[in-house]
Scaffold this motif. Structure first.
Motif, PDB file in Angstrom:
ATOM      1  N   ASN A  18       5.220 -11.002  13.149  1.00  0.00           N
ATOM      2  CA  ASN A  18       6.130  -9.902  12.800  1.00  0.00           C
ATOM      3  C   ASN A  18       6.405  -9.100  14.066  1.00  0.00           C
ATOM      4  N   ASP A  19       6.903  -9.777  15.109  1.00  0.00           N
ATOM      5  CA  ASP A  19       7.096  -9.093  16.388  1.00  0.00           C
ATOM      6  C   ASP A  19       8.106  -7.953  16.254  1.00  0.00           C
ATOM      7  N   ALA A  20       7.889  -6.922  17.072  1.00  0.00           N
ATOM      8  CA  ALA A  20       8.708  -5.703  16.969  1.00  0.00           C
ATOM      9  C   ALA A  20      10.172  -5.976  17.278  1.00  0.00           C
ATOM     10  N   ALA A  21      10.458  -6.958  18.136  1.00  0.00           N
ATOM     11  CA  ALA A  21      11.851  -7.229  18.501  1.00  0.00           C
ATOM     12  C   ALA A  21      12.585  -8.001  17.404  1.00  0.00           C
ATOM     13  N   GLY A  22      11.863  -8.449  16.412  1.00  0.00           N
ATOM     14  CA  GLY A  22      12.510  -9.146  15.275  1.00  0.00           C
ATOM     15  C   GLY A  22      12.909 -10.590  15.574  1.00  0.00           C
ATOM     16  N   ILE A  23      12.307 -11.182  16.606  1.00  0.00           N
ATOM     17  CA  ILE A  23      12.702 -12.561  16.963  1.00  0.00           C
ATOM     18  C   ILE A  23      12.187 -13.557  15.915  1.00  0.00           C
ATOM     19  N   THR A  24      10.969 -13.346  15.428  1.00  0.00           N
ATOM     20  CA  THR A  24      10.443 -14.272  14.412  1.00  0.00           C
ATOM     21  C   THR A  24      11.271 -14.157  13.126  1.00  0.00           C
ATOM     22  N   ALA A  25      11.720 -12.936  12.823  1.00  0.00           N
ATOM     23  CA  ALA A  25      12.587 -12.755  11.642  1.00  0.00           C
ATOM     24  C   ALA A  25      13.879 -13.545  11.830  1.00  0.00           C
ATOM     25  N   ASP A  26      14.484 -13.458  13.010  1.00  0.00           N
ATOM     26  CA  ASP A  26      15.737 -14.208  13.260  1.00  0.00           C
ATOM     27  C   ASP A  26      15.501 -15.717  13.170  1.00  0.00           C
ATOM     28  N   PHE A  27      14.348 -16.143  13.693  1.00  0.00           N
ATOM     29  CA  PHE A  27      13.965 -17.563  13.670  1.00  0.00           C
ATOM     30  C   PHE A  27      13.871 -18.049  12.222  1.00  0.00           C
ATOM     31  N   ASN A  28      13.229 -17.227  11.391  1.00  0.00           N
ATOM     32  CA  ASN A  28      13.034 -17.588   9.986  1.00  0.00           C
ATOM     33  C   ASN A  28      14.393 -17.624   9.263  1.00  0.00           C
ATOM     34  N   LEU A  29      15.203 -16.592   9.466  1.00  0.00           N
ATOM     35  CA  LEU A  29      16.508 -16.522   8.780  1.00  0.00           C
ATOM     36  C   LEU A  29      17.480 -17.600   9.264  1.00  0.00           C
ATOM     37  N   ASN A  30      17.350 -17.998  10.538  1.00  0.00           N
ATOM     38  CA  ASN A  30      18.245 -19.027  11.083  1.00  0.00           C
ATOM     39  C   ASN A  30      18.096 -20.355  10.343  1.00  0.00           C
TER      40      ASN A  30
END
Ligand code: AVI
Length: 337
Positions: free
Chosen positions: A219-231
């Protein structure tokens, strides 16, 4: 051993490991529909890795919270001298999911008399670039790129096997954690079969630790893992003619302590119906989630036990000071004739 010229001729071996095609939905579309039709909905994590997903993953590895890549590299840099002493002379190094091959360099730097380097990766373009760069950096080591899904059984050629005194598999990155434990065991067994009697295996494995550290890493603060998951949803839209709206989902990752795994989910913000392949309708109730990944965390002992069941004998293990990550060397139980 003959020295290769500065510009090795690199040709990609494409090993086809799945079989389908024709008018019916492809195997991958069937897998997507099947996963979304279960009580607990799932999507295969291999769908993370389209062009954009692979770039996002590289960026995850640079996030301050995502420790595995940095810590594994640090272990490799500190202990590679000792690691290669376990490989023995004239080994053939076989890397599963070779990617950019960065960690491999700490090994190849110390293996001037290696019989060869086999790089297996599903992304052909990525593989071609990385294999050429490796061949250029190590002109004396034959490089054999294989474009294939490394989770499926593979063959090494007689020439590759016969040129080596020993075959050593290399599976870094703790990707083994993304397999269910029984699948991990079966996969290790298949590596052992590919690499043969007397082979070795060097493998990176993420360790159990304070759940808060694990939680932050996914759950990195920059939201990169979130973008990875949503992609992954955009990839499914292209791959399976689906109409997911990624903006209608939240990224949700947490540590499931009883199961010793990080779970990544996509949670729908509201009730909706999604269409796959033009005709399969999937209903999602408000707050329902689709699981996209499990990332199992082991102890040194629990991983060694799993590997033993797959026919390996643990020989050495290296960890960092905080015991965040481990790199294991193991030998196949049956001796080479
Ligand atoms: C590739 N694999 C080891 C990563 C992991 O940590 O399980 C994939 C990943 N998922 C989210 N962040 C990274």
């Amino acid at each position: 051993m003959p020295v290769q010229s500065q510009s090795q001729e690199i040709s990609i071996d494409r090993q086809k490991t799945t079989g389908h095609q024709g008018g019916a939905p492809s195997a991958s579309v069937r897998e997507i529909i099947q996963g979304l039709s279960q009580q607990t909905k799932i999507l295969p994590s291999k769908l993370f890795y389209d062009e954009k997903g692979s770039q996002l993953f590289d960026s995850i590895c640079e996030q301050p919270e995502y420790y595995p890549t940095r810590v594994e590299l640090q272990i490799m840099n500190s202990h590679a001298d000792e690691m290669v002493t376990w490989f023995g002379e004239q080994c053939l190094l076989v890397e599963y999911g070779s990617g950019s091959g960065l960690k491999t360099r700490s090994l190849l730097d110390r293996l001037p008399r290696a019989a060869g380097y086999v790089a297996i990766d599903i992304s052909e373009e990525h593989l071609k670039r990385a294999a050429s760069a490796t061949a250029h950096a190590y002109p004396e080591i034959p490089v054999y790129p294989i474009a294939a899904d490394f989770t499926k059984p593979l063959r090494l050629t007689r020439k590759q096997k016969d040129s080596a005194k020993r075959v050593v598999g290399y599976f870094p990155g703790s990707t083994i954690g993304n397999f269910e434990p029984l699948e991990a065991e079966a996969f290790l067994r298949s590596i052992r079969q590919t690499c043969g009697a007397g082979s070795g295996l060097l493998i990176g494995v993420d360790l159990r630790k304070d759940p808060q550290i694990l939680h932050a890493a996914y759950n990195d603060a920059a939201g990169i893992t979130a973008d990875f998951n949503l992609n992954l949803l955009s990839h499914v839209n292209r791959e399976a003619g689906a109409d997911f709206d990624p903006e209608s989902f939240w990224h949700y990752a947490f540590y499931n302590a009883p199961k010793s795994r990080i779970e990544m989910h996509l949670v729908t913000r509201y009730a909706q119906t999604v269409t796959i392949d033009g005709m399969h309708r999937i209903r999602l109730e408000e707050g329902e989630s689709i699981r996209t990944e499990n990332s199992y965390k082991y102890t040194v002992q629990s991983f060694q036990q799993l590997a033993e069941k797959a026919g390996y004998r643990p020989e050495a293990v290296w960890t960092d000071e905080r015991q965040y990550f481990s790199v294991h060397f193991m030998a196949s139980n049956e001796e080479r004739e």
